[in-house]
Scaffold this active site. Structure first.
Site, mmCIF file in Angstrom:
data_model
loop_
_atom_site.group_PDB
_atom_site.id
_atom_site.type_symbol
_atom_site.label_atom_id
_atom_site.label_comp_id
_atom_site.label_asym_id
_atom_site.label_seq_id
_atom_site.Cartn_x
_atom_site.Cartn_y
_atom_site.Cartn_z
ATOM 1 N N LYS A 1 0.834 -1.308 0.127
ATOM 2 C CA LYS A 1 -0.087 0.225 0.012
ATOM 3 C C LYS A 1 0.896 1.112 0.062
ATOM 4 O O LYS A 1 0.386 2.539 -0.141
ATOM 5 C CB LYS A 1 -0.988 -0.041 1.220
ATOM 6 C CG LYS A 1 -0.107 -0.154 2.436
ATOM 7 C CD LYS A 1 -1.125 0.126 3.641
ATOM 8 C CE LYS A 1 -0.207 -0.059 5.037
ATOM 9 N NZ LYS A 1 -1.002 -0.208 6.263
ATOM 10 N N GLU B 1 23.650 1.470 16.675
ATOM 11 C CA GLU B 1 23.773 2.721 17.477
ATOM 12 C C GLU B 1 22.666 3.688 17.596
ATOM 13 O O GLU B 1 22.438 4.163 18.678
ATOM 14 C CB GLU B 1 24.918 3.821 16.544
ATOM 15 C CG GLU B 1 25.181 4.932 16.877
ATOM 16 C CD GLU B 1 25.902 4.720 18.451
ATOM 17 O OE1 GLU B 1 25.202 4.918 19.612
ATOM 18 O OE2 GLU B 1 27.186 4.270 18.380
ATOM 19 N N VAL C 1 19.668 2.985 20.677
ATOM 20 C CA VAL C 1 19.824 3.340 22.286
ATOM 21 C C VAL C 1 20.165 4.903 22.098
ATOM 22 O O VAL C 1 21.210 5.203 21.415
ATOM 23 C CB VAL C 1 20.852 2.741 23.171
ATOM 24 C CG1 VAL C 1 20.693 3.281 24.592
ATOM 25 C CG2 VAL C 1 20.443 1.433 23.370
ATOM 26 N N ASP D 1 10.307 0.318 27.181
ATOM 27 C CA ASP D 1 11.409 0.810 26.202
ATOM 28 C C ASP D 1 12.692 1.179 26.944
ATOM 29 O O ASP D 1 13.967 0.820 26.456
ATOM 30 C CB ASP D 1 10.875 2.099 25.853
ATOM 31 C CG ASP D 1 11.829 2.726 24.544
ATOM 32 O OD1 ASP D 1 11.953 2.242 23.344
ATOM 33 O OD2 ASP D 1 12.460 3.707 25.029
ATOM 34 N N LYS E 1 16.716 -0.655 26.481
ATOM 35 C CA LYS E 1 17.887 -0.115 26.265
ATOM 36 C C LYS E 1 18.903 -0.407 27.405
ATOM 37 O O LYS E 1 20.205 -0.487 26.954
ATOM 38 C CB LYS E 1 17.639 1.331 26.039
ATOM 39 C CG LYS E 1 16.840 1.716 24.722
ATOM 40 C CD LYS E 1 16.242 3.047 24.722
ATOM 41 C CE LYS E 1 15.408 3.303 23.385
ATOM 42 N NZ LYS E 1 14.685 4.495 23.660
#
Lengths: 393, 393
Positions: free
Chosen positions: B42, B123, B126, B195, B199
């Site tokens: 799409k 890279e 984080v 999240d 990290k």
């Protein structure tokens, strides 16, 4: 990779120690062995190294085909330059912490390295242990670097932080810094801003992609600061730092080293004592700030070993400078804090606000041309006035 | 080097734009050309790219021998992992911003890259635009990394900074952050700390040299914070941040993500709004702090292009993890700030000081075992109490 270390002072020892301590970890890069250490004749016995490892004859190192890299940490200006030049001409990589030589000869040594297909690296020359040169090179390749702000001199920052924290005078604080090893017996290079200026020349050259010259930097050190200034800053919640600034505007750029006032919202406000920092702004990456130890045996040695790792791991042979573009133009307009002894004054139409200092005159100027201000202050100092000034950020 | 970009959302576009804008500067690395961009069916018409450049068939990219590197920026968890695995198996370098996949599969993908003699770099996963992974790898090679502290989530930091600055409630601030694009419609991954946890897993694995697991991280998000807490912090000159902490002690290490209180003297005190930061302490280098934009089209794209530059410029083929050593041990002792609704309390012998909040109970605890505190708070929350806690740094 076999290397030679030139000079076995603090930084040389730090480098040596780290290479020994981390021998195993460096093996996957093929290992990094110290094959020779160059010392002065009087140091041969007292350096504590194995006799086989030590030499007093640089020619021996140059002639040794197995040594592919020299680490120049002599701290000597003229001699250091000659050492590096000769090594590069013999196609040996050079790693150095010698900011005075890098600042003066950045382009020449960089070209020489390129011509001979070897590396010339100097991470330890700016910001001690903080990785700044390597990220700056990478960012400058991808970004237009609009500005750099740096606190590059631990001695000055230590003095200014302690004056603020303890209320001591400049002379008292300098004396204590000397006693504690944070300032040299002759502190001129530090407190007059020469050391900071050299580092600004290096980072600005990388940011611009062509070499700038030391005499393009407008320079004012910290030695004129008085307790009346510090007390005023404390009352207002401001900090004063010897700030190196590179700024690009349109086709011109400016290079300043001078005291600057910052409040809580400035990214470098919290950088106190002997800590160093570099902030940069790039058009893609935005604002980056790097903070850490600006000097010291192990932090600086660590930066040197990082350069050695880069050599062991890299295909690229040299950074290349391009043609100069734009003009150096330090005549910026800014608002300044100025303190003067009683009986002296600035032109009335420069005055935005008169400040209540405990002695002397305190003035917050309107936006003035720095050039005009510096000229006027030069006249006042010549007439005998004690004057301190700091840009307001 | 010819590359393919997988996904053409914000980060994919940022990467593409930077590669176009800096084409010339990248030529001395042999150039980096985007040969294909993988999009959903799409998106083919609306992505704005030349038809020749676009494909909807990943197999076409895998089969193209000229493409030596894929940039995985789909954001998709299961699919992203499969894409990366297949690329590495076909001996293509992989660069990704996909922290969820990197956190879960760091060791597997790293080994796969090593086995196939290619790079696996992340890279951008984080700290967005801040170079943290590359310096962390270098420092971890030379240093024993004793601690890491990170502000890794822009959404949480934006919310906490704005609550403090504006006095808004958590819900109000979250709503505004969503309106301004600083928070997702479903903010769970951010505000519950998932999240940040991912990290922390990535950087801690690099610091230790062996992979740590997500379930080793003790986790508390920011959603329980109330205006009464913020008002107290403001009065005391404290800031609250969702802090990721890695700490090594003797043979154990701890991994925490939880709100933490810091005063003016903490290196991350000034890191406000959507800004991210990482601080690390190594035995040789000392304390380093990196601050910058944690997200965004161009900062994140810039980090991806930095990885591509590293691939174009490097001999090293992969980072290698070793055997796990030490044990994960999050049961640290610390003093905590705890606020509870009226009618609830902590054991009296944990109380160091009772605080004057505008409503509810405020308690400063003695040093307690975190495990005990979290258990007790779990009970209180189950009983219906609103409870917020933050470690005091």
């Amino acid at each position: 990779m076999k290397i030679a270390i030139l000079g076995f002072g603090t930084v040389g020892r730090g480098t040596y120690d780290i290479l020994q301590a981390r021998k195993e970890a460096l093996e996957d890069l093929g290992g990094i062995q110290v094959a020779k250490v160059l010392v002065l004749p009087k140091e041969v016995d007292r350096c504590g190294l194995d006799k086989d490892l030590v030499t007093t004859d640089y020619q021996e190192i140059l002639d040794n085909e197995e040594i592919s890299c020299v680490v120049e940490v002599t701290g000597a200006k003229a001699q250091g330059f000659v050492f590096m030049k000769e090594a590069l001409e013999r196609k040996k990589h050079v790693v150095t912490a010698n900011k005075a030589v890098v600042s003066l000869h950045l382009e020449e040594l960089t070209s020489l390295a390129k011509k001979n297909g070897v590396h010339f690296l100097y991470e330890a020359a700016v910001g001690g242990g903080i990785p700044v040169i390597s990220p700056l090179k990478a960012q400058a390749k991808l970004n237009k670097i609009d500005s750099i702000e740096g606190i590059f001199n631990g001695t000055c920052n230590y003095i200014l932080s302690n004056m603020l924290a303890k209320g001591w005078s400049y002379q008292e604080t300098l004396k204590k810094a000397q006693d504690l090893g944070f300032a040299e017996a002759d502190p001129t290079d530090d407190v007059e801003g020469l050391d900071t200026m050299r580092k600004l020349v290096i980072v600005s050259s990388l940011a611009l992609g062509f070499p700038v010259l030391e005499d393009q930097v407008a320079l004012e050190g910290i030695a004129k600061i008085q307790v009346r200034d510090i007390n005023y800053f404390k009352k207002k919640g401001l900090k004063v730092k010897l700030l190196a600034s590179f700024k690009r505007q349109e086709e011109a750029y400016s290079l300043l080293v001078e005291p600057a006032l910052m409040d809580l919202n400035h990214p470098l406000y919290g950088v106190d004592r002997e800590i160093n920092a570099l902030g940069l702004h790039g058009d893609f990456v935005g604002q980056l700030t790097f903070i850490g130890p600006g000097a010291g045996k192990y932090p600086t040695g660590n930066a040197i070993v990082c350069d050695l790792m880069e050599i062991a791991n890299s295909k690229e042979r040299a950074f290349a400078f391009g043609q100069a573009q734009g003009t150096s133009q330090n005549n910026i307009r800014a608002s300044y804090y100025v303190s003067l002894d009683q009986g002296y004054d600035l032109p009335e139409d420069w005055v935005l606000e008169r400040l209540d200092l405990e002695e002397g005159q305190g003035i917050l100027t309107k936006e003035v041309f720095r050039q005009d201000l510096v000229e006027k202050i030069g006249d006042l100092r010549e007439a005998g006035a004690g004057v301190f000034f700091a840009r307001i950020l």
